[in-house]
Design a protein around this motif. Structure first.
Motif, PDB file in Angstrom:
ATOM      1  N   ALA A   1      12.668  11.509 -14.895  1.00  0.00           N
ATOM      2  CA  ALA A   1      11.498  11.647 -14.037  1.00  0.00           C
ATOM      3  C   ALA A   1      10.214  11.749 -14.844  1.00  0.00           C
ATOM      4  CB  ALA A   1      11.658  12.875 -13.150  1.00  0.00           C
ATOM      5  N   TRP A   2      10.272  12.391 -16.036  1.00  0.00           N
ATOM      6  CA  TRP A   2       9.050  12.571 -16.811  1.00  0.00           C
ATOM      7  C   TRP A   2       8.579  11.272 -17.455  1.00  0.00           C
ATOM      8  CZ3 TRP A   2       9.413  11.546 -22.044  1.00  0.00           C
ATOM      9  CH2 TRP A   2      10.707  11.525 -22.584  1.00  0.00           C
ATOM     10  N   LEU A   3       9.432  10.216 -17.425  1.00  0.00           N
ATOM     11  CA  LEU A   3       9.018   8.913 -17.952  1.00  0.00           C
ATOM     12  C   LEU A   3       8.451   7.996 -16.866  1.00  0.00           C
ATOM     13  CD1 LEU A   3      11.787   7.942 -20.534  1.00  0.00           C
ATOM     14  CD2 LEU A   3       9.409   8.537 -20.987  1.00  0.00           C
ATOM     15  N   VAL A   4       8.602   8.405 -15.614  1.00  0.00           N
ATOM     16  CA  VAL A   4       8.114   7.572 -14.509  1.00  0.00           C
ATOM     17  C   VAL A   4       6.681   7.977 -14.181  1.00  0.00           C
ATOM     18  CG1 VAL A   4       8.479   6.858 -12.124  1.00  0.00           C
ATOM     19  CG2 VAL A   4      10.440   7.347 -13.590  1.00  0.00           C
ATOM     20  N   PRO A   5       5.718   7.053 -14.260  1.00  0.00           N
ATOM     21  CA  PRO A   5       4.319   7.424 -13.977  1.00  0.00           C
ATOM     22  C   PRO A   5       4.108   7.711 -12.495  1.00  0.00           C
ATOM     23  CG  PRO A   5       4.512   5.058 -14.251  1.00  0.00           C
ATOM     24  CD  PRO A   5       5.867   5.631 -14.591  1.00  0.00           C
ATOM     25  N   SER A   6       3.070   8.477 -12.199  1.00  0.00           N
ATOM     26  CA  SER A   6       2.678   8.703 -10.809  1.00  0.00           C
ATOM     27  C   SER A   6       2.056   7.415 -10.265  1.00  0.00           C
ATOM     28  CB  SER A   6       1.666   9.844 -10.716  1.00  0.00           C
ATOM     29  OG  SER A   6       2.230  11.056 -11.192  1.00  0.00           O
ATOM     30  N   VAL A   7       2.403   7.075  -9.040  1.00  0.00           N
ATOM     31  CA  VAL A   7       1.961   5.814  -8.430  1.00  0.00           C
ATOM     32  C   VAL A   7       1.075   6.134  -7.230  1.00  0.00           C
ATOM     33  CG1 VAL A   7       2.658   3.686  -7.291  1.00  0.00           C
ATOM     34  CG2 VAL A   7       4.002   4.576  -9.217  1.00  0.00           C
ATOM     35  N   TYR A   8      -0.112   5.556  -7.249  1.00  0.00           N
ATOM     36  CA  TYR A   8      -1.068   5.717  -6.148  1.00  0.00           C
ATOM     37  C   TYR A   8      -1.117   4.406  -5.378  1.00  0.00           C
ATOM     38  CZ  TYR A   8      -5.272   7.191  -3.633  1.00  0.00           C
ATOM     39  OH  TYR A   8      -6.164   7.566  -2.660  1.00  0.00           O
ATOM     40  N   LEU A   9      -0.853   4.450  -4.072  1.00  0.00           N
ATOM     41  CA  LEU A   9      -0.917   3.271  -3.210  1.00  0.00           C
ATOM     42  C   LEU A   9      -2.351   3.090  -2.718  1.00  0.00           C
ATOM     43  CD1 LEU A   9       0.286   0.975  -1.531  1.00  0.00           C
ATOM     44  CD2 LEU A   9       0.894   2.661   0.211  1.00  0.00           C
TER      45      LEU A   9
ATOM     46  N   LYS B   1      -5.612   9.462 -12.266  1.00  0.00           N
ATOM     47  CA  LYS B   1      -6.193   9.805 -13.562  1.00  0.00           C
ATOM     48  C   LYS B   1      -5.575   8.924 -14.646  1.00  0.00           C
ATOM     49  CE  LYS B   1      -8.714  13.188 -11.880  1.00  0.00           C
ATOM     50  NZ  LYS B   1      -8.398  12.926 -10.458  1.00  0.00           N
ATOM     51  N   ARG B   2      -6.002   9.180 -15.870  1.00  0.00           N
ATOM     52  CA  ARG B   2      -5.514   8.395 -16.996  1.00  0.00           C
ATOM     53  C   ARG B   2      -3.978   8.425 -17.045  1.00  0.00           C
ATOM     54  NH1 ARG B   2      -7.782   7.136 -21.990  1.00  0.00           N
ATOM     55  NH2 ARG B   2      -9.557   8.500 -21.553  1.00  0.00           N
ATOM     56  N   GLY B   3      -3.402   7.247 -17.205  1.00  0.00           N
ATOM     57  CA  GLY B   3      -1.953   7.121 -17.294  1.00  0.00           C
ATOM     58  C   GLY B   3      -1.255   6.902 -15.970  1.00  0.00           C
ATOM     59  N   ASP B   4      -1.980   7.081 -14.843  1.00  0.00           N
ATOM     60  CA  ASP B   4      -1.375   6.832 -13.540  1.00  0.00           C
ATOM     61  C   ASP B   4      -1.400   5.336 -13.240  1.00  0.00           C
ATOM     62  OD1 ASP B   4      -0.985   9.539 -13.188  1.00  0.00           O
ATOM     63  OD2 ASP B   4      -2.906   9.822 -12.136  1.00  0.00           O
ATOM     64  N   VAL B   5      -0.562   4.932 -12.293  1.00  0.00           N
ATOM     65  CA  VAL B   5      -0.465   3.531 -11.891  1.00  0.00           C
ATOM     66  C   VAL B   5      -1.016   3.392 -10.470  1.00  0.00           C
ATOM     67  CG1 VAL B   5       1.105   1.629 -11.344  1.00  0.00           C
ATOM     68  CG2 VAL B   5       1.484   3.016 -13.392  1.00  0.00           C
ATOM     69  N   VAL B   6      -1.877   2.404 -10.287  1.00  0.00           N
ATOM     70  CA  VAL B   6      -2.431   2.104  -8.966  1.00  0.00           C
ATOM     71  C   VAL B   6      -1.883   0.761  -8.515  1.00  0.00           C
ATOM     72  CG1 VAL B   6      -4.528   1.658  -7.634  1.00  0.00           C
ATOM     73  CG2 VAL B   6      -4.532   3.416  -9.399  1.00  0.00           C
ATOM     74  N   VAL B   7      -1.250   0.745  -7.351  1.00  0.00           N
ATOM     75  CA  VAL B   7      -0.723  -0.482  -6.749  1.00  0.00           C
ATOM     76  C   VAL B   7      -1.632  -0.840  -5.577  1.00  0.00           C
ATOM     77  CG1 VAL B   7       1.222  -1.596  -5.606  1.00  0.00           C
ATOM     78  CG2 VAL B   7       1.630   0.062  -7.444  1.00  0.00           C
ATOM     79  N   THR B   8      -2.379  -1.946  -5.704  1.00  0.00           N
ATOM     80  CA  THR B   8      -3.280  -2.395  -4.647  1.00  0.00           C
ATOM     81  C   THR B   8      -2.556  -3.383  -3.755  1.00  0.00           C
ATOM     82  OG1 THR B   8      -5.251  -2.092  -6.022  1.00  0.00           O
ATOM     83  CG2 THR B   8      -5.456  -3.560  -4.137  1.00  0.00           C
TER      84      THR B   8
ATOM     85  N   GLY C   1      -0.812   0.083   5.714  1.00  0.00           N
ATOM     86  CA  GLY C   1      -2.181   0.444   6.045  1.00  0.00           C
ATOM     87  C   GLY C   1      -2.648   1.783   5.518  1.00  0.00           C
ATOM     88  N   SER C   2      -1.817   2.484   4.753  1.00  0.00           N
ATOM     89  CA  SER C   2      -2.194   3.822   4.270  1.00  0.00           C
ATOM     90  C   SER C   2      -2.432   3.793   2.764  1.00  0.00           C
ATOM     91  CB  SER C   2      -1.103   4.841   4.606  1.00  0.00           C
ATOM     92  OG  SER C   2       0.119   4.485   3.986  1.00  0.00           O
ATOM     93  N   SER C   3      -3.126   4.817   2.278  1.00  0.00           N
ATOM     94  CA  SER C   3      -3.380   4.975   0.838  1.00  0.00           C
ATOM     95  C   SER C   3      -3.074   6.418   0.450  1.00  0.00           C
ATOM     96  CB  SER C   3      -4.839   4.643   0.504  1.00  0.00           C
ATOM     97  OG  SER C   3      -5.146   3.294   0.787  1.00  0.00           O
ATOM     98  N   GLY C   4      -2.642   6.599  -0.790  1.00  0.00           N
ATOM     99  CA  GLY C   4      -2.342   7.947  -1.276  1.00  0.00           C
ATOM    100  C   GLY C   4      -1.200   7.932  -2.278  1.00  0.00           C
TER     101      GLY C   4
END
Length: 360
Positions: free
Chosen positions: A20-28, A58-65, A113-116
């Motif tokens: 789990a500590w190797l998986v980055p946080s993902v923001y939708l 933040k730095r190191g997080d992943v954003v999926v658009t 249709g959601s973000s977070g």
């Protein structure tokens, strides 16, 4: 004993198998501005909007658009350094292959249709699903919609924009050529036309894969797109008439008929023309805009006057254009017979201009 390390996709471990500590946080980041965002991503423009604020990535997080109604993955970005209140990505992966959100994992429809922030288990599933679809292709296709009855499906339009390099061989520019008239047009104004549906005689995907649908979609200007679909004679005539140089509106101009008088039944039978009257001014305007009431010729930008405040502006029409009735003809002949020095003469230094006749 050392073993060779394979770089094949099938040999790489999935995100789900990592700690789990190797998986980055993902923001939708599901944006409603699908056209602006898809063009910004395709052109690598700074207009691409990223989520910010104290609760944002933040730095190191992943954003999926994700863009569109059903949702297609437009970009996967690794957040980097801050730039004021916004963030800049260190890496942007804009897939030129179609990746459908609903096919990433079971339950993905709940996020439409959601973000977070995504839960850890769904963050793993999203990253795994993106990698699998990029390698194997999407499971389902998307109905492009009937572009003759309305705009094409936003998902297909987005996929055509972000896959522009794969279709044409070059990266998308701020202006691209219309597929038919080949004029350079701002990509924000280009419309998606499903040529495959016309070829197959259908208004659906018609058994095509999603990649085939994307390659069948052409980007063209609005006027050319209108001509690709069945429409009435009057509608085509309105589209082919010149654009008003005063207000820029197309399809609102009417031809001015001069030197004739008509009965009411003839006038009502020609709704796309206006009657300027029996007296023909020189120069005679050929077109009349029903939107801003400017009159202009085919070879003249517009009738303009120079005022004291600044630049030239389109000269407004001060009355309704119509045919001359008998009273108006009699009045015009009376004015023509008035002696010099009367009020009917044009003052020195002033130029006579056409005034529309009262009537229809």
């Amino acid at each position: 004993m050392l073993h060779a390390v394979s770089t094949e996709v099938d040999a790489l471990p999935s995100v789900s198998s990592l700690p789990a500590w190797l998986v980055p946080s993902v923001y939708l980041n599901w944006s409603s501005e699908w056209l602006r965002e898809s063009i910004a991503i395709a052109t690598r423009s700074r207009e691409h909007a990223l989520p910010g604020g104290p609760d944002g990535p933040k730095r190191g997080d992943v954003v999926v658009t994700v863009l569109g109604e059903a949702g297609v993955v437009a970009s996967v970005e690794l957040m980097g350094a801050s730039d004021g209140d916004s963030w800049i990505t260190d890496e942007l992966f804009g897939p030129d292959r179609p990746i459908v959100w609903a096919d990433l994992f079971d339950g993905a429809d709940a996020y439409i249709g959601s973000s977070g922030w995504l839960p850890a288990e769904h963050a793993r599933a999203v990253l795994d699903g993106i990698a699998n679809q990029f390698h194997d292709g999407p499971v389902h296709t998307i109905d492009p919609g009937d572009c003759g009855a309305g705009p094409a499906a936003s998902d297909v339009h987005v996929l055509r924009i972000i896959g522009h390099r794969a279709v044409t061989g070059w990266a998308m520019r701020r202006e691209e050529r219309c597929a038919t008239c080949e004029r350079f047009v701002d990509v924000h104004e280009l419309q998606a036309h499903d040529d495959g549906a016309v070829r197959l005689g259908t208004t659906t995907a018609g058994g095509r894969t999603l990649e085939q649908v994307i390659r069948d979609v052409h980007l063209m200007c609005g006027q050319c797109h209108d001509l690709m679909h069945a429409h009435s004679v009057s509608a085509q005539r309105a589209r082919l008439r010149p654009q008003c140089p005063g207000c820029g509106v197309r399809g609102k101009t009417k031809r001015i008929v001069w030197g004739m008088t008509f009965t009411d039944d003839v006038v009502s039978a020609e709704p796309d023309v206006v009657y300027g009257g029996f007296e023909v001014p020189v120069p005679a305007p050929e077109w009349y805009c029903t939107s801003c009431h400017a009159n202009f010729g085919s070879t003249v930008v517009a009738s303009r006057v120079l005022d004291e405040q600044g630049p030239a502006v389109p000269q407004p029409v001060t009355g309704a254009i119509g045919r001359l009735d008998e009273d108006a003809l009699q009045s015009a002949s009376t004015v023509a017979e008035m002696p010099e020095g009367s009020a009917a003469d044009v003052e020195p230094g002033e130029s006579a201009r056409w005034e529309p006749t009262n009537g229809i």
